[in-house]
Design a protein around this motif. Sequence first.
Motif, PDB file in Angstrom:
ATOM      1  N   VAL B   3       0.839  -1.198   0.000  1.00 27.49           N
ATOM      2  CA  VAL B   3       0.000   0.000   0.000  1.00 27.49           C
ATOM      3  C   VAL B   3       0.872   1.245   0.000  1.00 27.49           C
ATOM      4  O   VAL B   3       2.069   1.195   0.207  1.00 27.49           O
ATOM      5  N   THR B   4       0.210   2.368  -0.253  1.00 25.11           N
ATOM      6  CA  THR B   4       0.900   3.646  -0.257  1.00 25.11           C
ATOM      7  C   THR B   4       0.530   4.400   1.008  1.00 25.11           C
ATOM      8  O   THR B   4      -0.619   4.353   1.433  1.00 25.11           O
ATOM      9  N   VAL B   5       1.506   5.060   1.593  1.00 25.00           N
ATOM     10  CA  VAL B   5       1.147   5.936   2.717  1.00 25.00           C
ATOM     11  C   VAL B   5       1.501   7.369   2.362  1.00 25.00           C
ATOM     12  O   VAL B   5       2.462   7.637   1.650  1.00 25.00           O
TER      13      VAL B   5
ATOM     14  N   GLU F  76       2.259  -4.811  25.915  1.00 22.32           N
ATOM     15  CA  GLU F  76       3.474  -4.453  25.175  1.00 22.32           C
ATOM     16  C   GLU F  76       3.147  -3.576  23.969  1.00 22.32           C
ATOM     17  O   GLU F  76       1.991  -3.258  23.711  1.00 22.32           O
ATOM     18  N   GLU F  77       4.210  -3.211  23.249  1.00 18.53           N
ATOM     19  CA  GLU F  77       4.043  -2.316  22.112  1.00 18.53           C
ATOM     20  C   GLU F  77       3.215  -2.989  21.021  1.00 18.53           C
ATOM     21  O   GLU F  77       3.426  -4.157  20.707  1.00 18.53           O
ATOM     22  N   LYS F  84       2.237   5.120  15.776  1.00 23.88           N
ATOM     23  CA  LYS F  84       2.964   4.021  15.125  1.00 23.88           C
ATOM     24  C   LYS F  84       3.060   2.782  16.027  1.00 23.88           C
ATOM     25  O   LYS F  84       2.499   1.752  15.716  1.00 23.88           O
ATOM     26  N   ARG F  85       3.816   2.899  17.129  1.00 27.10           N
ATOM     27  CA  ARG F  85       3.903   1.786  18.087  1.00 27.10           C
ATOM     28  C   ARG F  85       3.587   2.383  19.451  1.00 27.10           C
ATOM     29  O   ARG F  85       4.152   3.403  19.833  1.00 27.10           O
ATOM     30  N   LYS F 317      -4.522   1.967  -0.826  1.00 26.71           N
ATOM     31  CA  LYS F 317      -4.412   2.853   0.321  1.00 26.71           C
ATOM     32  C   LYS F 317      -5.411   2.440   1.387  1.00 26.71           C
ATOM     33  O   LYS F 317      -6.567   2.148   1.076  1.00 26.71           O
ATOM     34  N   ILE F 318      -4.946   2.395   2.635  1.00 25.55           N
ATOM     35  CA  ILE F 318      -5.830   2.099   3.752  1.00 25.55           C
ATOM     36  C   ILE F 318      -5.840   3.335   4.634  1.00 25.55           C
ATOM     37  O   ILE F 318      -4.774   3.840   5.017  1.00 25.55           O
ATOM     38  N   ILE F 319      -7.023   3.832   4.930  1.00 24.44           N
ATOM     39  CA  ILE F 319      -7.087   5.072   5.697  1.00 24.44           C
ATOM     40  C   ILE F 319      -7.888   4.866   6.962  1.00 24.44           C
ATOM     41  O   ILE F 319      -8.990   4.299   6.926  1.00 24.44           O
ATOM     42  N   GLY F 326      -7.890  11.756   7.713  1.00 23.96           N
ATOM     43  CA  GLY F 326      -7.511  10.442   8.225  1.00 23.96           C
ATOM     44  C   GLY F 326      -6.035  10.133   8.039  1.00 23.96           C
ATOM     45  O   GLY F 326      -5.301  10.838   7.363  1.00 23.96           O
ATOM     46  N   ILE F 327      -5.632   9.033   8.710  1.00 25.85           N
ATOM     47  CA  ILE F 327      -4.226   8.649   8.656  1.00 25.85           C
ATOM     48  C   ILE F 327      -4.115   7.436   7.756  1.00 25.85           C
ATOM     49  O   ILE F 327      -4.914   6.502   7.865  1.00 25.85           O
ATOM     50  N   SER F 328      -3.100   7.432   6.880  1.00 23.84           N
ATOM     51  CA  SER F 328      -3.004   6.263   6.019  1.00 23.84           C
ATOM     52  C   SER F 328      -2.163   5.199   6.719  1.00 23.84           C
ATOM     53  O   SER F 328      -1.149   5.496   7.341  1.00 23.84           O
ATOM     54  N   LEU F 329      -2.626   3.961   6.647  1.00 20.55           N
ATOM     55  CA  LEU F 329      -1.994   2.846   7.368  1.00 20.55           C
ATOM     56  C   LEU F 329      -1.218   1.987   6.387  1.00 20.55           C
ATOM     57  O   LEU F 329      -1.497   1.984   5.188  1.00 20.55           O
ATOM     58  N   ASN F 330      -0.223   1.282   6.925  1.00 18.69           N
ATOM     59  CA  ASN F 330       0.588   0.478   6.016  1.00 18.69           C
ATOM     60  C   ASN F 330       0.244  -1.009   6.005  1.00 18.69           C
ATOM     61  O   ASN F 330       0.778  -1.757   5.214  1.00 18.69           O
ATOM     62  N   HIS F 331      -0.605  -1.459   6.913  1.00 20.25           N
ATOM     63  CA  HIS F 331      -1.080  -2.845   6.845  1.00 20.25           C
ATOM     64  C   HIS F 331      -2.351  -2.980   7.673  1.00 20.25           C
ATOM     65  O   HIS F 331      -2.855  -1.974   8.201  1.00 20.25           O
ATOM     66  N   LEU F 332      -2.843  -4.184   7.827  1.00 18.07           N
ATOM     67  CA  LEU F 332      -4.153  -4.365   8.460  1.00 18.07           C
ATOM     68  C   LEU F 332      -4.060  -4.722   9.935  1.00 18.07           C
ATOM     69  O   LEU F 332      -5.065  -5.044  10.556  1.00 18.07           O
ATOM     70  N   LYS F 421       5.865  21.890  13.956  1.00 16.92           N
ATOM     71  CA  LYS F 421       6.793  21.244  14.877  1.00 16.92           C
ATOM     72  C   LYS F 421       8.064  22.069  15.056  1.00 16.92           C
ATOM     73  O   LYS F 421       8.512  22.304  16.174  1.00 16.92           O
TER      74      LYS F 421
END
Lengths: 193, 308, 130, 202, 269, 426, 184
Positions: B3-5, F76-77, F84-85, F317-319, F326-332, F421
């Motif tokens: 996927v793309t982020v 745990e993380e 992210k974690r 893309k996963i959002i 929204g935040i885009s995610l890199n996996h499920l 920032k």
Amino acid sequence: MKDLILIFISTVLINNFVLYYFLGICPFLGVSGKIESAFGMGVAVIFVMTIANALSWLIYHLVLVKMGLGFLAYLLFILVIAALVQIVEMFIRKFSPPLYRALGIFLPLITVNCAILGATLLMVTKNYNFIQSVVYGFAGGLGFTLIILVMAGIREDLEYADIPSVFKGAAITLVTTGLLALIFMGFSGLISA
Amino acid sequence: MQVTVSTSPHLKSNIKTAIIMRQVMIALIPVVIAAVVFFKYRAIWLMLNCVLSAVISEKIILRIRAKSTSTKDGSAALSGLLLALILPPSIEWYAATLGSVFAIVVAKQLFGGLGSNIFNPALIGRAFLMAAYPKMLTTFVEPFAVDTVSGATPLALQKFSHITTSSVKLFWGNVPGSLGETCAIAIIIGGVYLLIKKIADWRIPLSLLVTTTCITIVFHWYKPQSGSILFHFLSGGLLLGAFFMATDPVTTPVTKSGRYIFGVGCGILMMIIRYFSGLPEGMMYSILFMNSLTPLINRYTRPKRFGT
Amino acid sequence: MLTEVAEVVEANGNAVKIKFTKRPMCSCCNFNTLCKGGEDSLSITNVPFPVQCGDKIEVSVEEKVSLVGSILLFGIPIVIFVTVVLLLKRHSEITSFLAALCTIAFYYAIIKIAVKKKEKYFNLKILRKL
Amino acid sequence: MGRQNLMTEFIKGLWKDHPLMRQLLGMCSTLAITTTVINGISMGLGVTFVIVSTSFFVSIIRKIVPPQVRIAVYAAIIATFVTIVDIFFKANFPKISEALGPYVPLIIVNCIVLGRCEAFACKNGIWASVWDGLGMGLGYTWVLIVLGTIRELLGSGTILGKTIMPSVYNPLVVMVLPAGAFLLLGFLLALMNRLEQKKQVS
Amino acid sequence: MNEIILAPVALGLTGFSFAVVLAILDKRLKVEDDPRVTKVIQVLPGTNCGACGFAGCHGFAEAVVKNGKKFSGCIPGGLAVNQKVAAILGIDAELHHHKLVAICRCQAGKKEKNISFVYQGPKTCRAAEFVSNIDCAYGCFGFGDCVTVCPVKAISLFDTHICVDRKKCIGCGKCAKMCPRKLFELVPRVGTTTYYVGCNNKEKALSVRAVCSSGCIACGICVKVKDSPFYLKQNLSYIDYAKIDLETPLAEAKAKCPTKCIAQSNDSR
Amino acid sequence: MISVAEHKKPQYRLASEKFFTPRKLYLALSQHTGKPSRPCVKAGDMVPEAAILAERDGLISSHLHAPSSGKVLAIEEWYHPTLKRAPSIILECTPEPKIYTPRNGVEKFNKKELLDIIAASGIVGLGGAAFPTHVKLAPPEAVDTLIINGCECEPYLTTDCRLMVEQLEQICRGAEIISRIIEPKKVIFTLEDNKPEAIKKMQHMLRTRTNALPSAKLVVLRTAYPQGGEKQLIYATLKRKVPPGKLPFNVGCLVQNVATCFALYETIYLNKPLIERLVTFAGDALNTPKNIWIKIGTTLKELFDQKVLFFKEEPQKIICGGPMMGISLNHLDYPILKGAGGFLFLRSTHSDEESACIRCARCVDACPMNLLPLEYAKRVKHDDYTTLEELNIKDCIECGACAHECPAKIPLVQYIKIGKKYASNS
Amino acid sequence: MKETIKIVSVLTIVCILCAFLLAFVNNAARGQIASNDTKKIEDAIGKLAPLFKKTEKLNIAGEEIYKLFDAKGEVLGYAFLAKGDGYQGVIKVLAVINPQIDKLEGIEIIESVETPGLGARIKEDFFRNQFKNLKVSVPIECVKENITQDNQIKAISSATISSKSLVNILNKKISELKKQLANQ
């Protein structure tokens, strides 16, 4: 009155000190980086230029010409300007120290600003009378301020532009000034109305 | 699954820089047609000349500077076309090429290319030619008889000889003048298209036209031979300038109030030049002058943030 | 904003005295030695955070203040000067010149009082410690 | 001081520390008077004369001048020599004097002259100062000549008043206008930067 | 002939009055400049880059004259300038070593890092910070913001893996400030080689393994080496630089590390 | 304000489903704005449904309850959409459905009692910000208007809309509770005109239930983005402007999302803490979009593994959240948090490269906060952070309207995030 | 105090020395400069009226008017300097007129700052030659199209204003001149 208006318009727009007579290029390149320094410098130039012109006129016409010492003009003018700037500087320092910190920095630069000496010399060659000279000095300073302000605005924008590296700095400023000179040609002929 | 982020927003509108440029080109079609009708093959050659030299010089510069951006966005072609439209049809080919190259190289690429230029490239091209070959730039020809009869523009006739051209003639464009400036109806069609498509902001043309109207009303009443409202409206570069030059996004203010100031300033300056200066027309110089003030306008008309 | 660096030489609570070091932009100027505007000391009253002697701080005059200042100090008086000269057209040059000078002197006297009253407005602002 | 050193003082003004291109001094007259080659030459030589003679005198009196009046004294000396140049031009070359207009007296505030006095002559011996001044002056002159040549050639199709360009050439009037001066100097500066960059790379 | 007398009188008077004004001014504003400061300024490059930490070259010159020890602070000028400065101040101009050197706590290259997705956005670390372009939540993005910020060009990027040139590094800490993942650390410069742990992942071995093949898995082998200056904290190995006497335990640990995440930088490279 | 493509068509009419049988739950300790909660269980503990897993730590923090009965595997993380974690409680579910007994005498509870119940139930703002509700319901200044936010201006998302269609009665009772706590003069329900069904129901409800919320009225707003933002909503309904750095109560307003109202109803009346929420799953990569009631902590993967959702095609893309903010995610492997209103699975990404800004000022016109996004991007690109604060970069709400409109496809929001920032650091 | 004396004395002495130097140089060059000025005017007149041998400066109301005589001592005409606003600045023109003051012998532009390529072409021969033998008993007219009468000149195309300004300057001066000479 009409002559004064003509002198005013032509000095500010058409025969602008920077764009037409090339006077004051050094401070123009140096101080046009930020709008507020440009403004401070510009207003200080108006002030000094007007008073220097008035003073120089008095000295030239009432002293030098009468005594037949016209050849001392250059020497005296530069001394008068230097003295005037020194006195103004001292005065402001006394007047308000914080403002002196903010504005006083431009004053020494003015001493070596050829626009001031140029104005007095041109005033002599153009054979202006006293009032005309004062207006000439005022308008000359105003024209200088106008250009340096415009330039400062442009340069603040250019700071973030992707200018070819060889043109960065003075080169692009000169090119921009050239384009401004092209634009100001549009005002030529305003005085013949 | 790869996927793309990226950061939000993940939904974007369809508008693109290239589309904007293309829409402006489309809006210019009536003007181009009018130019070809009135000035025949000269118009075609001039436009080809300007567009090609603009695109080629931009390509060369981008190559020299090793930039990845391409000329495909059409901005160079558009600048070339606009320059052709504000040049007299009788101009020599080398002058047009020189103007076009100067516009792209000096006014645009030296300042950092698309988006960074301070002045409108097409107008700078013309201002440069005005200074370089003043005679060529002030010699115009009669429409339909491009090789034989030289004529004066309506504004020059009005200013120097006090002869007013009829509004109908001006409206259809059957008068001597720059390639694309003569035919008012074509420009109006194109301009309205731009405004409807929301490619150009309406504030600058509106404030510019309202200002000129107000000034001409006052002056016409005070001094009738200074030209009627309709005359000033339809003659010279006012319409083309108002719709196509003063709406160039790059060189005009970004703030809403700044755009009003820009328009009003252009209008006032142009009328001052038309009435008082030695030149019959001042649209180009007034827009360029306001271009130079744009950074200052932007800085001092920053909108108040929400809630204050 | 024009910022410059200064060193604290005296500190007691809310009022400090600072001494300016040479402006960084000056060191590359060819007329570096020409201008004596370099070192100077000043007292500041409203200190946003505690400072000690020897601290280097960054101070500035706000943009608005410097604009107002240059108009007050140079802009208005020179307009007055020109106006007076124009008004006294008929008089001899020296008379009108001196009259104009006197008017500005008078103007400065008034402004001086006004500035005294609004001293805080024209004060330098301390931005941060270095 | 050895001969070698004098030579380096002379050479540096021609390129390395070129007053105009490197230090950006003396722009005003450069831009104003380079409409023709002859103006450039006369102005350049005038400036050279002023630099050399002021450097000479400043160097002589450098030890007795208190720092407080340094600038004033320099200004006075410079103004004197500038007036002399002015009178000289007026008497012997009235045409050139007219063409140069107020820019001869403006040598007084030409930063090159004052800059050399401040930066060099007041610290160095007489001969070093003179050679330094000569180098700076001639360095300034060659740029004026180059600029003058380009502007005259393109703007009027002539060099030193003689028609060079073929008759089909339509003079680029903008080159003799102020705008042309600014643009040309801008490009020349860029060229200098480019050469410098190349030098650094290699 | 009249003017030959008049002129000197007139000008003499002007000069006199001007001189009086100047003299009065001078009395009021006395400025004393150490002549050495001017000399130092003349030697400096005059770019006012601020890399020395002072406000411009003048500020640096003043500081140097006041406190001669920091004479080698001028970074763009390099050794040549520093020697000149030292000569002006009369300090022995031997090659001065900077005491600190920067290390980067992520040594994973493209091969080692696990990247399961595509990053879209500006190619800078500071931009990537908001979405991330690698699976490891602690590691280096590899866009090289530190490379551009380094004033001495000591940092280079080899296929998304950061190398610090120990010889060039001056320990200014600009990279440490810039790095959004806080991967840079300034460590004492001892000997000719600096060893460091090239991993910053504070998670358990399993999670580390999942995202990177050269991450520290806190196995503790390096700690068990004889006279080891290593210690473990938060699933991560650290070197106590105060305890380093010999190079051997470091070299041994480096050789033994199962994931090869102990790295070294030395002067020769 | 801008108009954006809505993409709400299919899921708008889909009745909500339920999915209550996850195998494992990953409960991040930072489910809300503020300090992470402090775990009060340890690995190996068996916990019943609705038991407290982690306690509030400080005022601005929130309790975390067990969405299902089960065994604590570890603390745990684990993956977290924004952090992210992040430390999470991992719970292995052993389903034992719990029956909640309605609370008695709710009508008699006073303000403090109500607030205590809310504080103990772990309710946070469900509109997206996840600000602890018990803090928000105790404003330090008097509030004269309560605005119930049903705008849902983000494209794709339809949870609020479905909730209003299906559970309007409960939402109103939740709103009653709020008005009992803060005692406003007016209660305003706001809706955008793209939800006709909800509007109709709402109108009917307000006509019939006049006695419970006597001062309530409905305001239907023209659809625009980002109208659901607090400050924008208050301006759109009341023409009051919340000054920079101030909060709604400074102008006498309180804004609550309809989903939060529903959660309040469940807590107060049914004694059920916040352990599940309605989530929209949409996007063109899904076979069919769905609105699903789902337990907090369920991972996306589980939904696909248990065949609740199907991919029509691999998503590009996963959002997490709406497409605008929204935040885009890199996996499920990411879990569902309290504040997540939707997940999108999109087939195509906008792969347009960033090109040069042409200063068209579309971003300036779009900005709901009257800021100058192009100036920020320009400065950040050149690493110049000095003037950003003067230009009020801190006022940006990162709504994404500017980047949506940009013809040069400049990721303005990302530049603004960097600017924010580093502006404070320098 | 010693410092102050040094400051004052050095500056004063330098000033005095400079003044001396200047005074001497000026004294030496003064004659040459003065003769240059007259030579410039005479050169210009010489171009327009090659036959003249002698000038006589008439002092009428402070204006510079020269009466021209040929070798035989006969009046050739009058030369005068006229000045006025052009398009961009002042135009200064020298004109020679016949003794009857009804015909111009020619003009020479002494000073102008008109736009190069446009207004500056008033200096060029094609334009100036139109003034040779131009009738000035009635005011000169500047036309844009073809000349129909002998008191007309054709304006430079695209530089009408410069052309007109020049004509106006001449007209005004000539009418003044007529009055002044009549008074004499």
